[in-house]
Design a protein around this motif. Structure first.
Motif, PDB file in Angstrom:
ATOM      1  N   GLU A  63      -1.788   3.183   9.259  1.00 19.18           N
ATOM      2  CA  GLU A  63      -2.474   2.436  10.300  1.00 19.18           C
ATOM      3  C   GLU A  63      -3.571   1.570   9.694  1.00 19.18           C
ATOM      4  O   GLU A  63      -4.377   2.028   8.879  1.00 19.18           O
ATOM      5  N   ARG A  75      -4.225   2.395  19.573  1.00 15.58           N
ATOM      6  CA  ARG A  75      -4.202   1.049  18.973  1.00 15.58           C
ATOM      7  C   ARG A  75      -2.949   0.309  19.417  1.00 15.58           C
ATOM      8  O   ARG A  75      -1.835   0.825  19.341  1.00 15.58           O
ATOM      9  N   ASP A 108      -8.104  -1.777  19.572  1.00 19.73           N
ATOM     10  CA  ASP A 108      -8.225  -0.344  19.834  1.00 19.73           C
ATOM     11  C   ASP A 108      -8.814  -0.143  21.221  1.00 19.73           C
ATOM     12  O   ASP A 108      -9.830  -0.763  21.569  1.00 19.73           O
ATOM     13  N   LEU A 114      -4.426   6.898  17.999  1.00 22.59           N
ATOM     14  CA  LEU A 114      -5.325   7.234  16.904  1.00 22.59           C
ATOM     15  C   LEU A 114      -5.904   8.633  17.087  1.00 22.59           C
ATOM     16  O   LEU A 114      -6.388   9.241  16.136  1.00 22.59           O
TER      17      LEU A 114
END
Length: 276
Positions: A3, A155, A204, A224
């Motif tokens: 990520e 995200r 995000d 996340l």
């Protein structure tokens, strides 16, 4: 996929979401839903307590890009590990497109989503509940979407309409209300034209944030942390009716084995099935 957020950050928007729709570009509205009761009350223990023994179907892995596989559990059994530790490693199973409001109509009182949709639109809400690193592969939806982050952090990677098509990366895998990519967004960006950097964005979402994702904008989504997201897909009555007719026809062909048989997001696939 490691990520990262090297894509362009998605600009934050101001005002009410409905005023942004004519631009047909994604926008994030920070804290727009922070006053919704759901943001403060929809914890994993609370949702589990509503019906611990309710059977649920879980998606295993990245079904949009890889093979489709399902497992079964109960709501309480699935949510209990998320309750213990929202950041720990868990089996990568995902409670996707779960009709939380149909199962628990009383939860509608915890939302204020009706004020986001244009007047006269038709909408449908589903929830995505899962652990850290649970992923939805690169795809675009046929309808606009207001994604509301209820708990945890998620995200979104986004790419402009046409990005996957120009790369020749469209998948033949069938999904009724979406179109899929046969590659992930990191691979797509790495193999693309360096001058096309403006085609890729990342954002995000924290609890209370709202993201507008227009139809045909490609996006790949990853948790996340363990999280809960509510998606509100919507469109005008005329547009939804037109799409519904096309979706129903394609679904009939698919179920008859005439369109992408054994290569879809709705039926578990045999190991070794190939994706195009």
């Amino acid at each position: 996929m490691t990520e990262n957020s090297e894509f362009r950050p998605l600009p934050e928007a101001t005002g009410v979401p409905v005023a942004h729709l004519h631009r047909e570009t994604p926008a994030v509205f920070r804290g727009m839903a922070s006053d919704w009761p759901a943001v403060s009350t929809w914890t994993f223990p609370y949702l589990a307590s509503l019906a611990p023994s309710l059977p649920v179907q879980l998606v295993a892995g990245n079904r949009e890009k890889d093979r489709t596989a399902f497992t079964r559990s109960t709501l309480g059994e699935y949510l209990e590990p998320l309750t213990r530790d929202s950041s720990a490693d868990h089996d990568q199973t995902y409670l996707k497109e779960f009709d939380l409001l149909k199962q628990f109509p009383g939860l509608r009182g915890d939302l204020r989503h009706e004020r986001m949709f244009p007047r006269g639109s038709v909408s449908s809400c589903s929830s995505w509940i899962g652990p850290a690193r649970a992923r939805t592969g690169l795809h675009h939806d046929l309808l606009d979407n207001f994604a509301v982050q209820i708990a945890g952090t998620k995200r979104f990677y986004l790419a402009r309409p046409g990005t996957v098509e120009r790369a020749g990366a469209l998948s033949t895998k069938y999904d009724s209300w979406a179109r899929l990519s046969r590659v992930g967004i990191a691979e797509l960006a790495a193999d693309g034209d360096p001058a096309a950097g403006d085609d890729f964005f990342a954002v995000d979402l924290e609890p209370g944030d709202v993201l507008y994702v227009p139809a045909r904008w490609w996006h790949e989504v990853v948790n996340l942390s363990a999280g809960i997201l509510l998606s509100g897909f919507f469109g005008s009555r005329m547009r939804v009716a037109s799409l519904w007719a096309r979706v129903r026809l394609r679904d009939t062909l698919h179920r008859a084995g005439l369109l992408s048989p054994e290569n879809c997001t709705c039926h578990a696939e045999r190991r070794g099935a190939q994706h195009q």
